[in-house]
Design a protein around this motif. Structure first.
Motif, PDB file in Angstrom:
ATOM      1  N   LEU A  31      -1.164  17.398  -5.945  1.00  6.34           N
ATOM      2  CA  LEU A  31      -1.755  16.058  -5.946  1.00  6.34           C
ATOM      3  C   LEU A  31      -2.657  15.856  -7.161  1.00  6.34           C
ATOM      4  CD1 LEU A  31      -2.450  15.679  -2.140  1.00  6.34           C
ATOM      5  CD2 LEU A  31      -0.949  14.221  -3.521  1.00  6.34           C
ATOM      6  N   LYS A  32      -3.361  16.902  -7.579  1.00  6.35           N
ATOM      7  CA  LYS A  32      -4.167  16.809  -8.811  1.00  6.35           C
ATOM      8  C   LYS A  32      -3.273  16.532 -10.017  1.00  6.35           C
ATOM      9  CE  LYS A  32      -7.950  19.922  -7.455  1.00  6.35           C
ATOM     10  NZ  LYS A  32      -8.544  21.258  -7.711  1.00  6.35           N
ATOM     11  N   GLN A  33      -2.126  17.202 -10.055  1.00  7.02           N
ATOM     12  CA  GLN A  33      -1.181  16.978 -11.156  1.00  7.02           C
ATOM     13  C   GLN A  33      -0.686  15.537 -11.154  1.00  7.02           C
ATOM     14  OE1 GLN A  33       1.886  19.887 -10.495  1.00  7.02           O
ATOM     15  NE2 GLN A  33       0.463  21.598 -10.650  1.00  7.02           N
ATOM     16  N   GLN A  34      -0.377  15.021  -9.967  1.00  9.67           N
ATOM     17  CA  GLN A  34       0.095  13.639  -9.885  1.00  9.67           C
ATOM     18  C   GLN A  34      -0.993  12.662 -10.323  1.00  9.67           C
ATOM     19  OE1 GLN A  34       3.298  12.864  -9.295  1.00  9.67           O
ATOM     20  NE2 GLN A  34       3.612  15.070  -9.210  1.00  9.67           N
ATOM     21  N   ALA A  35      -2.237  12.975  -9.961  1.00  9.28           N
ATOM     22  CA  ALA A  35      -3.349  12.114 -10.378  1.00  9.28           C
ATOM     23  C   ALA A  35      -3.481  12.111 -11.892  1.00  9.28           C
ATOM     24  CB  ALA A  35      -4.645  12.580  -9.725  1.00  9.28           C
ATOM     25  N   GLU A  36      -3.218  13.251 -12.528  1.00 13.42           N
ATOM     26  CA  GLU A  36      -3.282  13.315 -13.983  1.00 13.42           C
ATOM     27  C   GLU A  36      -2.126  12.528 -14.611  1.00 13.42           C
ATOM     28  OE1 GLU A  36      -4.256  14.140 -17.897  1.00 13.42           O
ATOM     29  OE2 GLU A  36      -5.451  14.216 -16.055  1.00 13.42           O
ATOM     30  N   LEU A  87       0.537   2.098   3.080  1.00 19.24           N
ATOM     31  CA  LEU A  87       1.299   2.790   2.034  1.00 19.24           C
ATOM     32  C   LEU A  87       1.870   1.827   1.008  1.00 19.24           C
ATOM     33  CD1 LEU A  87       3.279   5.414   4.147  1.00 19.24           C
ATOM     34  CD2 LEU A  87       1.621   5.942   2.361  1.00 19.24           C
ATOM     35  N   GLY A  88       1.713   0.523   1.254  1.00 16.35           N
ATOM     36  CA  GLY A  88       2.244  -0.467   0.333  1.00 16.35           C
ATOM     37  C   GLY A  88       3.668  -0.879   0.645  1.00 16.35           C
ATOM     38  N   VAL A  89       4.166  -0.540   1.823  1.00 14.60           N
ATOM     39  CA  VAL A  89       5.549  -0.853   2.183  1.00 14.60           C
ATOM     40  C   VAL A  89       5.648  -2.328   2.556  1.00 14.60           C
ATOM     41  CG1 VAL A  89       7.447  -0.325   3.740  1.00 14.60           C
ATOM     42  CG2 VAL A  89       5.916   1.503   2.968  1.00 14.60           C
ATOM     43  N   LEU A  90       6.542  -3.030   1.885  1.00 13.03           N
ATOM     44  CA  LEU A  90       6.730  -4.459   2.116  1.00 13.03           C
ATOM     45  C   LEU A  90       7.907  -4.664   3.058  1.00 13.03           C
ATOM     46  CD1 LEU A  90       5.856  -7.353   1.250  1.00 13.03           C
ATOM     47  CD2 LEU A  90       7.604  -7.202  -0.539  1.00 13.03           C
ATOM     48  N   GLY A  91       7.689  -5.419   4.125  1.00 18.02           N
ATOM     49  CA  GLY A  91       8.776  -5.663   5.063  1.00 18.02           C
ATOM     50  C   GLY A  91       8.434  -6.784   6.033  1.00 18.02           C
ATOM     51  N   ASP A  92       9.363  -7.046   6.906  1.00 13.06           N
ATOM     52  CA  ASP A  92       9.181  -8.093   7.909  1.00 13.06           C
ATOM     53  C   ASP A  92       8.444  -7.494   9.107  1.00 13.06           C
ATOM     54  OD1 ASP A  92       9.289 -10.291   9.497  1.00 13.06           O
ATOM     55  OD2 ASP A  92      11.467 -10.535   9.446  1.00 13.06           O
ATOM     56  N   TRP A  93       7.143  -7.238   8.892  1.00  9.13           N
ATOM     57  CA  TRP A  93       6.360  -6.567   9.923  1.00  9.13           C
ATOM     58  C   TRP A  93       6.162  -7.446  11.159  1.00  9.13           C
ATOM     59  CZ3 TRP A  93       6.262  -1.649   9.160  1.00  9.13           C
ATOM     60  CH2 TRP A  93       6.265  -1.154   7.858  1.00  9.13           C
ATOM     61  N   VAL A 152      -4.642  11.769   2.002  1.00 10.57           N
ATOM     62  CA  VAL A 152      -4.291  11.563   0.590  1.00 10.57           C
ATOM     63  C   VAL A 152      -4.711  10.167   0.144  1.00 10.57           C
ATOM     64  CG1 VAL A 152      -2.409  11.466  -1.095  1.00 10.57           C
ATOM     65  CG2 VAL A 152      -2.371  13.187   0.721  1.00 10.57           C
ATOM     66  N   MET A 153      -4.468   9.175   0.989  1.00 11.70           N
ATOM     67  CA  MET A 153      -4.826   7.803   0.622  1.00 11.70           C
ATOM     68  C   MET A 153      -6.341   7.624   0.535  1.00 11.70           C
ATOM     69  SD  MET A 153      -1.969   5.347   2.415  1.00 11.70           S
ATOM     70  CE  MET A 153      -2.015   6.032   4.060  1.00 11.70           C
ATOM     71  N   LYS A 154      -7.080   8.333   1.374  1.00 13.29           N
ATOM     72  CA  LYS A 154      -8.540   8.252   1.309  1.00 13.29           C
ATOM     73  C   LYS A 154      -9.075   8.849   0.017  1.00 13.29           C
ATOM     74  CE  LYS A 154      -9.651   8.360   6.256  1.00 13.29           C
ATOM     75  NZ  LYS A 154     -10.218   9.205   7.345  1.00 13.29           N
ATOM     76  N   GLN A 155      -8.457   9.940  -0.424  1.00 13.99           N
ATOM     77  CA  GLN A 155      -8.954  10.620  -1.615  1.00 13.99           C
ATOM     78  C   GLN A 155      -8.391  10.044  -2.908  1.00 13.99           C
ATOM     79  OE1 GLN A 155      -8.331  14.850  -1.584  1.00 13.99           O
ATOM     80  NE2 GLN A 155      -9.232  15.168  -3.603  1.00 13.99           N
ATOM     81  N   TYR A 156      -7.090   9.753  -2.923  1.00 18.34           N
ATOM     82  CA  TYR A 156      -6.430   9.360  -4.160  1.00 18.34           C
ATOM     83  C   TYR A 156      -5.921   7.924  -4.169  1.00 18.34           C
ATOM     84  CZ  TYR A 156      -6.279  14.310  -5.542  1.00 18.34           C
ATOM     85  OH  TYR A 156      -6.591  15.587  -5.883  1.00 18.34           O
ATOM     86  N   GLY A 157      -5.489   7.432  -3.020  1.00 17.82           N
ATOM     87  CA  GLY A 157      -4.843   6.130  -2.963  1.00 17.82           C
ATOM     88  C   GLY A 157      -3.354   6.269  -2.733  1.00 17.82           C
ATOM     89  N   ALA A 158      -2.744   5.199  -2.228  1.00 20.30           N
ATOM     90  CA  ALA A 158      -1.317   5.229  -1.907  1.00 20.30           C
ATOM     91  C   ALA A 158      -0.447   5.347  -3.152  1.00 20.30           C
ATOM     92  CB  ALA A 158      -0.932   3.969  -1.121  1.00 20.30           C
TER      93      ALA A 158
END
Length: 942
Positions: free
Chosen positions: A673-678, A166-172, A644-650
């Motif tokens: 999700l289509k609206q967000q992609a636009e 998801l792009g979460v940055l942390g001390d994994w 969602v990540m497979k179709q659109y990305g995080a």
């Protein structure tokens, strides 16, 4: 013969000038292709050691701590997880870019019933993993706990990778988990603090009990659903009373839990309630009432009681206050069937006339008010119901029967005793276990509690801490405040195997818990090295009690601690173990955590530190489908973040979060999700246009602010407004509307206005043109600001847009701060002026559109506008040439008039082959007869 270098005029007319136009150039592609590209950015950040570099360059900054509320390590992530972690990540990244050192330590909640259930299922299943068909009690406890640990470890790993995607940055690498050995030691140390300060005690009192899971439950583990309950009206015949006319009458009670009748030990009345002594003269067909009998019922409830019980003709012989019932004694409604004890009438301030009969039957084993009243008057607390929800031998006539199947047997017994008045069913909201989805009961069992109102004054301190906390939104203050004000003592014990034990010894002779710091220290140290499993090892009691005590004199408590206590104490080891200050700046979870993690963290910290573990609390709503329904597999309306990540990305998922009002419930589905992609496409196109028109930009081109045209200064003013918005959000954590505003800026202020106007100058002016250099100066600032402001949300796209302009193997937008936006760029008067200009512009462009629809003109550059301005018109501040730029027409005439207005007509002249403006001057050049003077000069200078 023509001596022109370009040959004849005819030859010049055919020249292609497209190569002389400064069209945008950028490697930043139009298509994001996020599902394919995002994993490469994650790999790059891993190679760069991005988090470690941020820590190194931020070491002298003030720290920002968002303490992570731990998700449960059980199954793949759902969309609520994505919402929560994305919002946390945006806030952390924004704090970092606003000048803080924002280290984020993600964590997991690993103990508890859901995992224990899953492992139990495997043991019970003959064809399962263990192929044993064994019950949990047949499995050695250490073996069972090891399997629970392995189960949690697996899902922790799965969820960690999904959060990173998801792009979460942390001390994994140094994430925390409540099942880590040092964590278990810290948790038992926190239990020990309550033991030592006297707030921890063992008591018998009703708690919410799950017969299915055979354990006490916390309020946060309860959800309410509609439930059909059998109801009962029953007679309690008065044996003794102060007034002679009451003896022999029947007090009528009403209950929605007939199964609690065997545990009845009293009846409560309201001292100020008016009660009617009713003489029954007639009854409806089928009624259990008997003509001639006398009943006591609250006067306000008598009409409804009459309908419910089939009461016909009757006389109210007198009305009395409840206080007159003091000292009265009744018979149990099942007298003669093993319940031959007296049942006193007692005053109860909780009795109302909202429903029922105005009398409440009291079962001290099965209700908070009942228990408290029983304690006040010394009533017995029989254990009539066992762990599994079946009646014990203390419920004669019903032993072995499950309470939820007991109503018919109770009705029959009351009918035999002649005490059944009526029966019915009621649909009402009833507590259920959120895990098993089955109804729970109130049941008095010996449990461990933390006192709210002892010398430690936890309630008082917690309410004061709530007053000092910043809430986003502020309504959260009232929600948690009302819960803390009304809550009973905190029940922290659970009767399970997978968790941290309440590592306490009880002296058998006195029944008192052992409060010995040396013993507790030995336990903590053992847990630190071996984990909580040390408690279950053979000889543990002798080991921890030491040589001075005989283990036979002590009970070793085997209950585990409530998982809410565990997660509530995470501040005590996560923050110090990672060098982070206490209290944390922010706790952020869903709004249900006012009774969950926020609540338990507050009580735990106040009980051990005297203060809250947080300075601020932010809550978000829940995720629903597009129709506002709760997501469920049966409805087929679940949106999985992985899909969602497979179709659109995080980045699209992240944009959805930040384009929503997270304080309310959010909606998601295919159309949203289509609206967000636009929306994403528009933002990406803005970045691409900026990058394309900044190709080759050098610092030497920069035009000082004082020399910029008004239009450029207006754009910079807008940046001051957005900068203030972003910085305020980073400061107070309220991001509602920020990213919709940035999108609107890109779409409306830039693409549809500023870019549209400046395209001509950027494409067609010469490189040294003041107007073009001014525009590129502002585009440079726009690129730096937008990529930085978008970076906390569109983490992958912002990185791509940054490196497309500033390629650097070691560089990253995430290693930069929000750019400095000078206060001097703010110009309110200028903004008001340009608001008037834009308003007037809309009117002119409307006229142009009408001419285009009519076929009078093609593009706006084929138009000429004659503008008339009344004296003092705010829009009358531009020259004719400036108006031509703003209106994107070829020619403008400006004149004073009595009324403001405009006339749009076909522009006279010829179209320039390079800039497409229609001007009378086109054709006057011998060398470039198809160009205007401006374009001729640019071409000649190349």
């Amino acid at each position: 013969m023509n001596d022109s270098p370009l040959g004849s005029p005819a030859q010049a007319e055919t020249r292609d000038y497209r190569g002389t136009v400064f069209l945008p150039e950028t490697p930043f592609p139009m298509r994001g292709d996020l599902p394919k590209r995002e994993p490469h950015w994650l790999e790059r950040w891993e190679r760069l050691g991005l988090r470690d570099r941020l820590r190194a360059q931020s070491k002298d900054r003030p720290k920002f701590v968002l303490h992570d509320g731990p998700p449960y390590a059980n199954g793949p992530l759902h969309i609520g997880h994505a919402l929560n972690k994305i919002l946390k990540d945006v806030i952390n990244r924004a704090a970092q870019m606003a000048g803080r050192d924002a280290d984020y330590v993600p964590g997991w909640d690993c103990h508890g019933l859901p995992i224990e259930w899953k492992v139990e299922e495997e043991y019970r299943n003959p064809k399962g993993k263990y192929q044993g068909g064994r019950g949990k009690d047949e499995v050695p406890v250490l073996e069972f706990r090891a399997e629970c640990r392995a189960y949690a470890e697996h899902w922790l790993g799965v969820q960690r990778e999904e959060f990173k995607r998801l792009g979460v940055l942390g001390d994994w690498e140094r994430r925390y988990a409540t099942m880590d050995l040092p964590s278990e030691a810290a948790i038992v140390r926190e239990i020990g603090k309550f033991l030592m300060n006297g707030s921890l005690y063992r008591g018998l009192r009703p708690v919410m009990w799950s017969p299915v899971e055979k354990t006490a439950l916390a309020e946060a583990e309860i959800e309410y659903h509609d439930h059909v309950s059998p109801t009962l009206w029953a007679r309690f015949r008065v044996q003794r009373a102060g007034a002679e006319d009451l003896v022999g009458a029947s007090v009528v009670i009403w209950t929605t839990t007939p199964w609690t009748i065997p545990a009845n030990r009293a009846v409560a009345y309201g001292e100020e309630i008016d009660y009617a002594l009713v003489h029954v003269e007639g009854v409806a067909e089928g009624s259990h009432l008997v003509p001639g009998e006398r009943l006591l019922v609250a006067l306000p409830l008598l009409p409804q009681f009459g309908k419910d019980a089939g009461l016909a003709a009757h006389t109210v012989t007198r009305v009395l206050k409840g206080a007159e019932l003091a000292g009265a004694v009744t018979a149990h409604p099942l007298r003669g069937q093993g319940y031959d004890f007296d049942v006193p009438l007692l005053p109860g301030d909780f009795v109302t006339t909202e429903a029922g009969t105005g009398f409440v039957h009291i079962a001290p084993s099965h209700g908070e008010d009942d228990f408290n009243l029983g304690r006040q008057f010394g009533l017995p607390v029989p254990e009539t119901v066992g762990d599994d929800g079946t009646f014990t031998v203390q419920a004669p006539g019903f032993t072995g029967l499950h309470v939820f199947k007991a109503h018919d047997a109770i009705y029959a017994a009351a009918e035999r005793a002649g005490t059944l008045v009526a029966k019915a069913k009621l649909t009402h909201s009833y507590p259920h276990s959120w895990r098993s989805k089955k109804p729970v009961i109130f049941r008095a069992t010996p449990q461990w509690f933390i006192a709210m109102d002892d010398a430690n004054r936890i309630r008082e301190k917690a309410l004061a801490a709530i007053d000092a906390t910043h809430f986003v939104p502020d309504i959260g203050r009232n929600r948690i405040g009302s819960m803390v004000a009304a809550r009973p003592d905190w029940c922290i014990s659970r009767q399970r195997a997978w968790g941290v034990p309440i590592a306490v010894f009880v002296e058998k002779a006195t029944g008192q818990p052992l409060r010995d710091p040396a013993v507790m220290e030995r336990i903590v140290e053992a847990f630190r090295v071996e984990g909580a499993d040390a408690w279950y090892q053979p000889g543990a009691a002798a080991r921890f009690l030491g040589n001075d005590r005989n283990p036979a004199d002590y009970e070793q408590v085997m209950d585990i601690v409530d998982v809410w206590f565990e997660s509530g104490s995470t501040h005590a080891f996560v923050l110090p173990d990672h060098g982070l200050p206490f209290p944390a700046d922010l706790y952020l979870e869903g709004s249900d955590q006012h009774r969950g993690w926020f609540h338990s963290s507050l009580l735990e910290s106040v009980g051990t530190n005297g203060v809250a573990p947080f300075k601020a609390i932010l809550t978000h709503g829940f995720v629903l489908d597009e129709q506002g329904r709760k997501m469920s597999k049966s409805l087929g309306n679940v949106t999985a973040p992985q899909e969602v990540m497979k179709q659109y990305g995080a980045d699209i998922l992240r944009l959805w979060v930040m384009n929503s009002d997270t304080a309310e419930d959010l909606r998601i589905g295919p159309e949203i999700l289509k609206q967000q992609a636009e929306l994403y496409r528009r933002i990406r196109n803005t970045l691409r246009w900026l990058l394309g028109n900044l190709a080759g930009f050098a610092e030497t081109e920069t035009v000082p602010y004082a020399e910029l045209p008004e239009l450029e200064r207006w754009v910079l003013h807008r940046l001051t407004e957005l900068d203030a918005r972003v910085r305020k959000a980073a400061e107070d954590y309220d991001w509602t509307g920020v990213y919709p505003e940035i999108h609107n800026f890109c779409a409306t202020d830039l693409s549809a206005f500023y870019f549209d106007i400046r395209k001509d100058a950027l494409y067609c002016d010469g490189p040294d043109s003041h107007r073009r250099r001014s525009a590129r100066t502002v585009l440079d600032v726009l690129h730096r600001c937008l990529t930085a402001w978008l970076a906390p949300v569109l983490v992958f796209t912002a990185e791509e847009a940054w490196l497309a302009r500033f390629p650097d193997e070691q560089g990253s937008i995430h290693l930069t701060d929000f750019p400095f936006v000078p206060e001097g760029w703010k110009d309110v008067a200028l903004a008001e002026r340009w608001a008037a200009i834009r308003q007037f512009r809309r009117g002119v462009t409307g006229d142009i559109e009408e001419r285009r629809r009519a076929g009078t003109i093609g593009s706006s550059l084929q138009a000429k506008a004659s503008l008339r301005f009344a004296e003092g018109d705010a829009a009358n501040v531009l020259s004719a040439e400036e108006w031509a730029e703003v209106l994107i027409v070829s020619q403008v005439e400006v004149a004073q008039a009595t009324e403001t207005g405009e006339v749009v007509e076909v522009a006279p002249g010829t179209k320039c082959d390079r800039c497409w403006r229609v001007l009378p001057e086109v054709g006057l050049s011998a060398r470039h007869p198809t160009l205007c003077r401006r374009c001729e000069a640019v071409v000649e200078a190349r």
